[in-house]
Structures are given as structure tokens and as C-alpha cells.
Design an enzyme around this catalytic site. Structure first.
Site, short mmCIF file in Angstrom:
data_model
loop_
_atom_site.label_atom_id
_atom_site.label_comp_id
_atom_site.label_asym_id
_atom_site.label_seq_id
_atom_site.Cartn_x
_atom_site.Cartn_y
_atom_site.Cartn_z
N LYS A 67 -69.57 -10.22 36.18
CA LYS A 67 -68.69 -10.86 37.16
C LYS A 67 -69.30 -10.93 38.56
O LYS A 67 -69.10 -11.89 39.28
CB LYS A 67 -67.34 -10.14 37.22
CG LYS A 67 -66.51 -10.34 35.95
CD LYS A 67 -65.16 -9.70 36.08
CE LYS A 67 -64.41 -9.73 34.76
NZ LYS A 67 -63.07 -9.18 34.84
N ASN A 88 -64.74 -14.54 37.52
CA ASN A 88 -64.59 -14.54 36.05
C ASN A 88 -64.49 -15.95 35.48
O ASN A 88 -64.47 -16.12 34.28
CB ASN A 88 -63.38 -13.70 35.61
CG ASN A 88 -62.07 -14.39 35.89
OD1 ASN A 88 -61.99 -15.29 36.73
ND2 ASN A 88 -61.03 -13.98 35.20
N ASP A 104 -58.28 -12.91 37.64
CA ASP A 104 -57.77 -11.63 37.14
C ASP A 104 -56.53 -11.17 37.89
O ASP A 104 -55.55 -10.75 37.29
CB ASP A 104 -58.85 -10.53 37.27
CG ASP A 104 -59.96 -10.69 36.25
OD1 ASP A 104 -59.69 -11.24 35.17
OD2 ASP A 104 -61.10 -10.28 36.55
N GLY A 129 -58.37 4.13 40.76
CA GLY A 129 -59.70 3.55 40.63
C GLY A 129 -60.04 2.66 41.81
O GLY A 129 -59.14 2.06 42.43
N ALA A 130 -61.32 2.61 42.14
CA ALA A 130 -61.75 1.79 43.29
C ALA A 130 -63.00 0.99 42.95
O ALA A 130 -63.86 0.74 43.79
CB ALA A 130 -62.00 2.70 44.50
N GLY A 131 -63.10 0.57 41.68
CA GLY A 131 -64.26 -0.22 41.24
C GLY A 131 -63.94 -1.71 41.24
O GLY A 131 -63.04 -2.18 41.94
N ALA A 133 -62.55 -3.68 39.03
CA ALA A 133 -61.23 -4.10 38.54
C ALA A 133 -60.21 -4.02 39.68
O ALA A 133 -59.37 -4.91 39.84
CB ALA A 133 -60.80 -3.23 37.37
P1 ATR Z 1 -64.72 -1.62 36.84
O1 ATR Z 1 -65.44 -2.88 37.14
O2 ATR Z 1 -64.13 -1.55 35.45
O3 ATR Z 1 -63.73 -1.24 37.88
P2 ATR Z 1 -66.55 0.26 37.93
O4 ATR Z 1 -66.79 -0.63 39.08
O5 ATR Z 1 -67.71 0.93 37.30
O6 ATR Z 1 -65.85 -0.52 36.75
O7 ATR Z 1 -65.45 1.34 38.35
C1 ATR Z 1 -64.95 2.27 37.44
C2 ATR Z 1 -63.80 3.01 38.11
O8 ATR Z 1 -63.21 3.92 37.18
C3 ATR Z 1 -64.23 3.86 39.29
O9 ATR Z 1 -63.17 3.88 40.23
C4 ATR Z 1 -64.43 5.23 38.64
O10 ATR Z 1 -64.32 6.32 39.54
P3 ATR Z 1 -65.61 6.78 40.40
O11 ATR Z 1 -65.77 5.77 41.50
O12 ATR Z 1 -65.26 8.13 40.90
O13 ATR Z 1 -66.77 6.77 39.44
C5 ATR Z 1 -63.26 5.25 37.70
N1 ATR Z 1 -63.38 6.20 36.57
C6 ATR Z 1 -64.15 6.07 35.48
N2 ATR Z 1 -63.94 7.10 34.62
C7 ATR Z 1 -63.00 7.88 35.19
C8 ATR Z 1 -62.34 9.10 34.80
N3 ATR Z 1 -62.61 9.70 33.64
N4 ATR Z 1 -61.42 9.62 35.64
C9 ATR Z 1 -61.12 9.02 36.81
N5 ATR Z 1 -61.71 7.86 37.24
C10 ATR Z 1 -62.63 7.31 36.44
#
Ligand code: ATR
Length: 274
Positions: A67, A88, A104, A129-131, A133
């Protein structure tokens, strides 16, 4: 009559439901198109997309892990694509330029508000989460005027950085910093569900009658959907409806016709219950 070509690119792509969804939309709306899934990784992305459009392709969906690359590739981008920094949906325009959009966030909001009749205005919303998505859903959620929006992340610095990037239109914090009033809606946008894990959240976070929504989905309820049920959430939902809604928005951009999503969601839901 020529058949217009569309596809989804990603890796892994073999379990993608997008070809099925778009074939159902095409049948329902009487559109003559073909939609395939192609395994494309980051290294082969630029060449694969260029070839696809040179060979007459009309539009593409891009999924994990492409993406951000699609955002970089597009000649022109919508505001919602730029705020997500991710694309996307790619559209070949009449002038030959490729427009990038991100459906999305609007897909999530349509699933919440139209399919599940969940009011977002004036509500307290927590995103886990802060990634990537999370980035894709912030602006469309803020457009619904919640009372507050908080993004909590395992790595707190990432939540802070995201809040700065969005001009502090929401607050960023760590999971341990969530001591205030409970939330009406908790959205899980971490990738934890994909490995069957649950973010470390306290049971006091969900308001009475609150709603849980996992952006991920699977044939079985995700760990977060199960958590929501254990908290007696009014509804504990996964992202299947969002998947269909983001596809419907892409279909609308490509074809100018908005497909009916209800029957498609029901069909996919019943397929996974068997
Ligand atoms: P995406 O595009 O799916 O958002 P990403 O950019 O890799 O993927 O982000 C993954 C998110 O899931 C992040 O916020 C990650 O937290 P970190 O920034 O601390 O890595 C979070 N994440 C993944 N596994 C996790 C878990 N087991 N518990 C809590 N947060 C998790």
C-alpha cells in the site's frame, strides 16, 4: 464487447476474497469485467503495475505489503490517500495518469454506521495500534465528529509521532496510560490478531453497551472479537464488512456504479460458518 481488466496485487494473495467480491458486484450490477489476484511482492511491484496498465488494465487494488509503494507510484492522489500515506486502489484515468485512493477508512465507517447502525458522533473511540491500518482510518473517523479519539500503541513513541503528524487532532499514548473514562467503541488496528494475540488491554476500557471491532477477520472469531464477547460488548465485530465496503467503494470509483453490499457480506459470512 471488450472485458475490462482489474486485479488485486499483494503477497500472500492466495486466500484473497477480493476476486469473489468483485465478481459478485459485477454480476449484480451487470458490468462486464474480469478481476484476478496476482502474487506480487515489493521487489516486483513497480514492473508488475506498469505492465498491468500498459496491457490495458483499468484498475488495481493493492494490499499487504504494497500500500505504501502504491502511494508512491500513483501520479495523482486523493486527500484521503495522502493522509493515510497509503493507497489500496489505483485507477487509470482518461488522460492515462494513475490516480491513487484509499478506500479502507470509508469502508470501515460505512460498515459501522450503515451496516451496523452504530452512531459515531459524540462517542469516545479508542484505536489500538499505530501502524498503517490506523493511519488509513483516522481521518474518516474524525470526520464523524466523535467526542474523542485516542490511539494507544505498544511502542508509545509511534502513537505520539502519529498524533503530531495529524496536528494533534487525536491523542496518542501507551496501553498503560489508559486510565480515563471507558470507551464506546474500541477498534483493534494492531496486527496482533494475525498471530492470534491480543493487545494488553484492561477489561475496564470498554463502556457498558460498548462495541468492539477488529479490522482483521478470519474464519474463526479473532482473539479481540472473543475478548469483546467476554466483556459483554453490545456487538463484537470483525472486519469482513469493512473488506466488502472498501471493495464496493473501489468498484464505485472504477465503474461509477455503487454495488449493494448486504447480500455479498451475508454470502461471505455464511461461507465461513460452514
Ligand atoms: P499494519 O499496516 O497492519 O498496521 P504495521 O504498520 O506493521 O502493520 O503495524 C502493526 C501494529 O500492530 C503496530 O501498531 C504494532 O505495535 P508496535 O508499533 O509496538 O510494533 C501492533 N502490534 C503488532 N503485534 C502486537 C501485539 N502482539 N500486541 C500489541 N500490538 C501489536
Amino acid at each position: 464487447m471488450t472485458t475490462d481488466k482489474y486485479a488485486v496485487f499483494g503477497s500472500p494473495i492466495n486466500h484473497s476474497k477480493s476476486p469473489k467480491i468483485h465478481q459478485l458486484f459485477a454480476k449484480q450490477t451487470g458490468q462486464n469485467l474480469e478481476y484476478t489476484a496476482q502474487e506480487v511482492n515489493a521487489e516486483s511491484f513497480a514492473k508488475s503495475v506498469t505492465d498491468f496498465f500498459v496491457q490495458g488494465g483499468k484498475g488495481l487494488n493493492c494490499t499487504v505489503p504494497l500500500k505504501e509503494l502504491a502511494w508512491q507510484f500513483a501520479n495523482e492522489k486523493t486527500n484521503r490517500a495522502n493522509s493515510a500515506k497509503a493507497v489500496n486502489t489505483l485507477i487509470k484515468q482518461a488522460d492515462g495518469l494513475i490516480l491513487g485512493d484509499n478506500t479502507d477508512g470509508v469502508g470501515l465507517v460505512r460498515d459501522l454506521t450503515l451496516n451496523h447502525e452504530i452512531e459515531l458522533r459524540g462517542k469516545r473511540i479508542l484505536i489500538l495500534g499505530a501502524g498503517g491500518a490506523t493511519r488509513g482510518i483516522i481521518s474518516p473517523l474524525l470526520d464523524e465528529k466523535p467526542e474523542c479519539l485516542i490511539v494507544a500503541n505498544r511502542t508509545v513513541e509511534k502513537a505520539w509521532e502519529l498524533a503530531i503528524e495529524f496536528n494533534h487532532s487525536f491523542s496518542g499514548c501507551g496501553f498503560d496510560d489508559l486510565h480515563e473514562e471507558p470507551f464506546d467503541l474500541i477498534l483493534n488496528a494492531t496486527s496482533a490478531s494475525l498471530s492470534g494475540e491480543l493487545p494488553p488491554i484492561s477489561q475496564h476500557l470498554l463502556a457498558k453497551n460498548g462495541i468492539c471491532y477488529d479490522l482483521a477477520y478470519g474464519n474463526e472469531p479473532t482473539a479481540f472479537v472473543q475478548w469483546g464477547k467476554a466483556q459483554n460488548a453490545r456487538q463484537s465485530l470483525d472486519g469482513l464488512g469493512m473488506l466488502v465496503e472498501q471493495a464496493a467503494e473501489a468498484f464505485f470509483l472504477w465503474r461509477g456504479v455503487r454495488p449493494e453490499t448486504k447480500a455479498v457480506i451475508e454470502l461471505l459470512n455464511s461461507a465461513r460458518q460452514n
